[in-house]
Design an enzyme around this catalytic site. Structure first.
Site, short mmCIF file in Angstrom:
data_model
loop_
_atom_site.label_atom_id
_atom_site.label_comp_id
_atom_site.label_asym_id
_atom_site.label_seq_id
_atom_site.Cartn_x
_atom_site.Cartn_y
_atom_site.Cartn_z
N ASP A 13 -1.32 50.81 65.74
CA ASP A 13 -1.68 52.01 65.21
C ASP A 13 -0.45 52.72 64.41
O ASP A 13 -0.08 53.80 64.60
CB ASP A 13 -2.18 53.26 66.12
CG ASP A 13 -3.51 52.81 66.66
OD1 ASP A 13 -4.15 52.21 66.26
OD2 ASP A 13 -3.81 52.95 68.16
N LYS A 16 0.54 50.33 59.81
CA LYS A 16 0.76 49.04 59.03
C LYS A 16 -0.03 49.15 57.56
O LYS A 16 0.60 48.53 56.79
CB LYS A 16 0.33 47.81 59.66
CG LYS A 16 1.13 47.74 61.26
CD LYS A 16 0.68 46.58 61.85
CE LYS A 16 -0.60 46.90 62.62
NZ LYS A 16 -0.54 47.70 63.74
N GLY A 17 -1.33 49.69 57.63
CA GLY A 17 -2.15 49.75 56.49
C GLY A 17 -1.36 50.26 55.27
O GLY A 17 -1.48 49.93 53.98
N GLY A 40 -7.96 49.14 62.87
CA GLY A 40 -8.35 50.18 61.76
C GLY A 40 -7.22 50.40 61.26
O GLY A 40 -6.49 51.21 61.54
N HIS A 41 -7.05 50.08 59.90
CA HIS A 41 -6.18 50.33 59.11
C HIS A 41 -6.38 51.47 58.33
O HIS A 41 -7.13 51.31 57.20
CB HIS A 41 -5.70 48.99 58.47
CG HIS A 41 -4.85 48.01 59.33
ND1 HIS A 41 -4.53 46.89 58.82
CD2 HIS A 41 -4.83 48.17 60.58
CE1 HIS A 41 -4.34 46.14 60.14
NE2 HIS A 41 -4.22 47.11 60.73
N GLN A 223 -2.84 45.43 65.51
CA GLN A 223 -2.22 45.76 66.71
C GLN A 223 -0.63 45.69 66.85
O GLN A 223 -0.27 45.50 65.68
CB GLN A 223 -2.86 44.68 67.78
CG GLN A 223 -4.33 45.11 68.15
CD GLN A 223 -5.45 44.35 67.11
OE1 GLN A 223 -5.18 43.13 66.94
NE2 GLN A 223 -6.31 44.94 66.77
N GLY A 301 -12.40 56.30 68.25
CA GLY A 301 -12.18 57.71 68.28
C GLY A 301 -11.55 58.23 69.44
O GLY A 301 -11.48 59.37 69.80
P1 IMP Z 1 -9.49 44.65 72.76
O1 IMP Z 1 -8.42 44.20 71.62
O2 IMP Z 1 -10.58 45.38 72.05
O3 IMP Z 1 -9.79 43.50 73.50
O4 IMP Z 1 -8.71 45.82 73.68
C1 IMP Z 1 -7.47 45.37 74.47
C2 IMP Z 1 -6.50 46.56 74.29
O5 IMP Z 1 -5.61 46.55 73.02
C3 IMP Z 1 -6.88 47.84 74.66
O6 IMP Z 1 -5.95 48.59 75.24
C4 IMP Z 1 -7.26 48.46 73.32
O7 IMP Z 1 -7.17 50.08 73.27
C5 IMP Z 1 -5.93 47.90 72.73
N1 IMP Z 1 -6.16 47.93 71.08
C6 IMP Z 1 -6.93 46.75 70.50
N2 IMP Z 1 -6.86 46.85 69.20
C7 IMP Z 1 -5.93 48.06 69.00
C8 IMP Z 1 -5.67 48.93 67.96
O8 IMP Z 1 -5.90 48.43 66.54
N3 IMP Z 1 -4.71 49.76 67.95
C9 IMP Z 1 -4.31 49.98 69.24
N4 IMP Z 1 -4.56 49.59 70.42
C10 IMP Z 1 -5.76 48.43 70.14
#
Ligand code: IMP
Length: 427
Positions: A13, A16-17, A40-41, A223, A301
């Site tokens: 978060d 990057k987008g 989510g970009h 991520q 959210g």
């Molecule tokens: P997963 O990738 O859905 O398996 O989640 C594993 C961990 O990564 C959790 O703590 C999520 O909240 C975090 N996470 C996954 N994708 C994102 C992202 O795009 N932004 C922030 N945290 C993320």
């Protein structure tokens, strides 16, 4: 002309987008290389405001080739929805290509993500429930279904027959859940295949051609490094690598071809989900940052945990990525604070340390050692030249550069493309 990776350097978060959307205007190709629709970009540009989950943020430029690389896990339903949404809003996706090697998120991945989280009880990871852990586990276990499999219906049915049988055993025997119907899943994925077929192909050849012609190629991360399964806060991590090394692997590019690795950092820290975060705040500053920056997950959210910039973690991610430059985003969020803190070390069991521990129990015991800097209490959102930033803001950026041992290329002071201040060129 460079091949450049844009990487999340914290817990995701970071913005990057926006950076990719900006740079894509000068690029020939943008490749997403990891994650899935857990990402989510957010992009704000002349087409409007968008939240992209799978499609590269370069898609708004019709002459930019956009690739969803082999390292991405694709939920076809989400991807089709995203294509439709873009098309309805006047953005073409004729320039979108999907690696035939990219793995697909299947209905059992979504079910198992939820069931596994529930089974973890109080130790839940706090995943996005998008099936990410289960799909990457299947990839490594050689049980995956890939985008290319959608192009051969007979082979798809054959492969699905064995896999669904196995997954149904787990669903019913381990979790006492209902089994999935082979026919139902097969029919649904055949439909997805028909829809996505024009986009699915071998993508590494076009990537290689662009690189050899010296064109600008952007590898778009998802991520952040602190969620990397190797170097992040394991097991509170995601399941594909957001690092520069992951960029090469997830796009299909030899590491020697990567010219630049640019880390994107927020001017403070946020994290969603479980796991240690040494600089997390539970006070009015956290609340203020969360509300000013609307720190709620783009995908889920959920309220994001907020805290001061952690320069121990930031230096670590700069090192493991081999960063050549950094982008500092959301500086404007700090505009109203009278003073700021940066974590410059940890106190662990009575001793001062300067590194990011691999053991999360140790990391959870780390108490941040802060350095305090004066705030600038000036609205920076309409500033466009680095020299026009208040001195205290420039001092904050310079201190970050020193601490992460990497020059800052760009500072972002708002969501719009134009709300960007170049310090030193990225390209
Ligand atoms: P997963 O990738 O859905 O398996 O989640 C594993 C961990 O990564 C959790 O703590 C999520 O909240 C975090 N996470 C996954 N994708 C994102 C992202 O795009 N932004 C922030 N945290 C993320």
């Amino acid at each position: 002309m460079p091949v450049i990776a844009i990487l999340g350097a914290q817990w995701g978060d970071e913005g990057k987008g926006k950076v990719v959307d900006m740079l894509a205007q000068q690029a020939r190709m943008v490749v997403r290389f990891s994650g899935g629709d857990n990402a989510g970009h957010s992009v704000v540009n002349p087409y409007g405001e968008f939240k992209l989950h799978l499609i590269p943020s370069g898609i708004f430029n019709k002459d930019v080739v956009c690739i969803i690389g082999n390292g991405v896990a694709i939920n076809p339903k989400v991807l089709i929805g995203e294509i439709d949404n873009l098309n309805e809003r006047g953005v073409t996706t004729d320039n979108l290509f999907i690696s035939d090697r990219a793995h697909l998120i299947m209905p059992y991945h979504l079910l198992l993500d939820g069931l596994e989280e529930k089974a973890r009880g109080g130790k839940a990871i706090g995943t996005t429930l998008k099936g990410i852990g289960p799909v990457f586990a299947d990839k490594i276990a050689r049980l995956g279904i890939r985008a290319g499999d959608l192009l051969d219906k007979e082979a798809l049915r054959d492969r699905l027959t064995t896999i669904i049988d196995y997954k149904n055993t787990i669903l019913t025997k381990v979790y006492k859940a209902k089994p999935l119907s082979l026919d139902g899943v097969y029919e649904q994925y055949c439909q997805y295949g028909e829809r996505l077929a024009p986009h699915i192909c071998e993508t590494t050849i076009m990537l290689d051609e662009a690189v050899n012609k010296g064109e600008v190629v952007i590898l778009e991360g998802a991520q952040g490094a602190l969620l990397d399964p190797d170097f992040g806060t394991y097991p509170y991590a995601t399941s594909s690598s957001p690092l520069a090394a992951g960029a090469c692997l997830g796009a299909g590019l030899g590491p020697t071809k990567l010219d630049r690795a640019v880390g994107v950092y927020k001017a403070y820290c946020t994290r969603v989900g479980g796991g240690p975060m040494p600089t997390e705040l539970h006070d009015e500053t956290a609340e203020l940052i969360r509300e000013r920056a609307h720190e709620y997950g783009t995908t889920t959210g959920r309220a994001r945990r907020c805290g001061w910039l952690d320069a121990v973690a930031a230096r670590y991610t700069s090192r493991i990525n081999g960063l050549t430059g950094a982008v500092i985003t959301r500086l404007d969020i700090l505009d109203i604070l009278p003073s700021l803190k940066i974590c410059v070390g940890y106190e662990l069991d009575g001793k001062q340390i300067g590194y990011f521990p691999g053991d999360i129990a140790a990391l959870a015991r780390c108490k941040p050692i802060y350095e305090e800097l004066p705030g600038w209490q000036t609205d920076t959102t309409s500033i466009r030249g680095y020299d026009q930033l208040p001195e205290a803001a420039r001092n904050y950026i310079s201190r970050i550069e020193e601490l992460i041992a990497c020059p800052v290329n760009l500072v972002s002071v708002g969501p719009g493309r134009e709300q960007s201040i170049e310090k030193t060129p990225i390209l």
